[in-house]
Design a protein around this motif. Structure first.
Motif, short mmCIF file in Angstrom:
data_model
loop_
_atom_site.label_atom_id
_atom_site.label_comp_id
_atom_site.label_asym_id
_atom_site.label_seq_id
_atom_site.Cartn_x
_atom_site.Cartn_y
_atom_site.Cartn_z
N GLN A 1 0.83 -1.21 0.00
CA GLN A 1 0.00 0.00 0.00
C GLN A 1 0.86 1.26 0.00
O GLN A 1 0.61 2.21 -0.75
CB GLN A 1 -0.92 -0.01 1.23
N GLN B 1 -9.26 1.36 3.38
CA GLN B 1 -8.97 0.15 2.62
C GLN B 1 -8.18 -0.86 3.46
O GLN B 1 -8.44 -2.06 3.40
CB GLN B 1 -8.19 0.51 1.36
N TYR B 2 -7.25 -0.36 4.28
CA TYR B 2 -6.47 -1.25 5.13
C TYR B 2 -7.35 -1.89 6.21
O TYR B 2 -7.25 -3.10 6.48
CB TYR B 2 -5.33 -0.47 5.77
N TYR C 1 -10.54 -2.40 6.00
CA TYR C 1 -11.41 -3.36 5.32
C TYR C 1 -10.69 -4.67 5.08
O TYR C 1 -11.26 -5.76 5.27
CB TYR C 1 -11.89 -2.76 4.00
#
Length: 240
Positions: free
Chosen positions: A67, A122-123, A125
């Motif tokens: 990421q 996002q992380y 999730y």
């Protein structure tokens, strides 16, 4: 093509892990995948017996590295290209989920915090979706049931996409074709240009006279053809 590739990228890791963990013989698994064999056959008190916390830790560390690398490699180094209009996953999600709760939350942040907020969501999730993974790892039937649900869900989404997108696109094309045909039917033929007496002598068939063989061609019939709209026989495509 993009949706099929995306489905393949996301569905093959869990399918591959199911095959490696649950469908191989212990002898071949010990030879080809010793780490998987050691985790599955270790004693409960052994350090090789990974729990949920250890699995999430070792799974999220590579994800965090990816990421951050994506952020600096794409968002920072290609900032000028992105500002010129080149799309990224962040710009696409920001536009697609602008009306969603998470989208509104990200857009409500200052511009310099929108991308970190998006990456943090996002992380989180990704971490939440890792919680049931030990169940898929230890239970063959739970893993198989999970894969069945995933495959059925993806097939259902693909069928809906095909029907909703392509059928609507085809319906719009038919409606446009119907409008064009209706326009052609209602438009008269282009009238013939006016001719003087000298010009009419050069075309005796249009002058209401006789041709070389004495056949009578009526000028009023030509005029009637000019005034009559074109009659086209077009099938009704609205019910197709």
């Amino acid at each position: 093509m993009d949706k099929v590739v995306s489905l393949f990228i996301h569905i093959m890791p869990c399918a591959t892990l199911h095959c490696v963990v649950h469908l191989l013989s212990p002898e071949y698994q010990r030879q080809a995948y010793p780490a998987v064999w050691a985790i599955r056959n270790a004693d409960p008190d052994s350090p090789h017996r990974y729990g949920l916390a250890q699995m999430m830790l070792w799974a999220t560390l590579p994800y965090a590295v990816w990421q951050m690398s994506y952020h600096f490699g794409i968002t920072v180094r290609r900032r000028e290209a992105i500002a010129a209009g080149r799309p990224t996953s962040f710009t696409w999600l920001r536009k697609s989920y602008a009306k969603n709760f998470l989208g509104r939350f990200v857009l409500s942040q200052p511009a310099y915090l929108q991308e970190p907020a998006f990456m943090m969501i996002q992380y989180c999730y990704a971490v939440l979706t890792m919680v049931p993974c030990p169940l898929w790892f230890w239970s063959r039937w739970a893993s198989g049931l999970f894969l069945i649900v995933v495959f059925i869900w993806s097939t259902y989404n693909g069928a809906n996409y095909y029907i909703e997108v392509y059928s609507k696109r085809f319906q719009k094309e038919l409606e446009q074709l119907k409008k064009d045909v209706s326009k052609w039917q209602n438009s008269p033929l282009t009238p013939m240009p006016q001719m003087n007496a000298e010009q009419m002598k050069e075309f005796p068939l249009l002058d209401g006279g006789a041709n070389a063989s004495g056949t009578k061609i009526l000028g009023d019939e030509v005029e009637a053809r000019e005034r009559k709209p074109a009659s086209l026989s077009v099938p009704d495509i609205s019910s197709s």
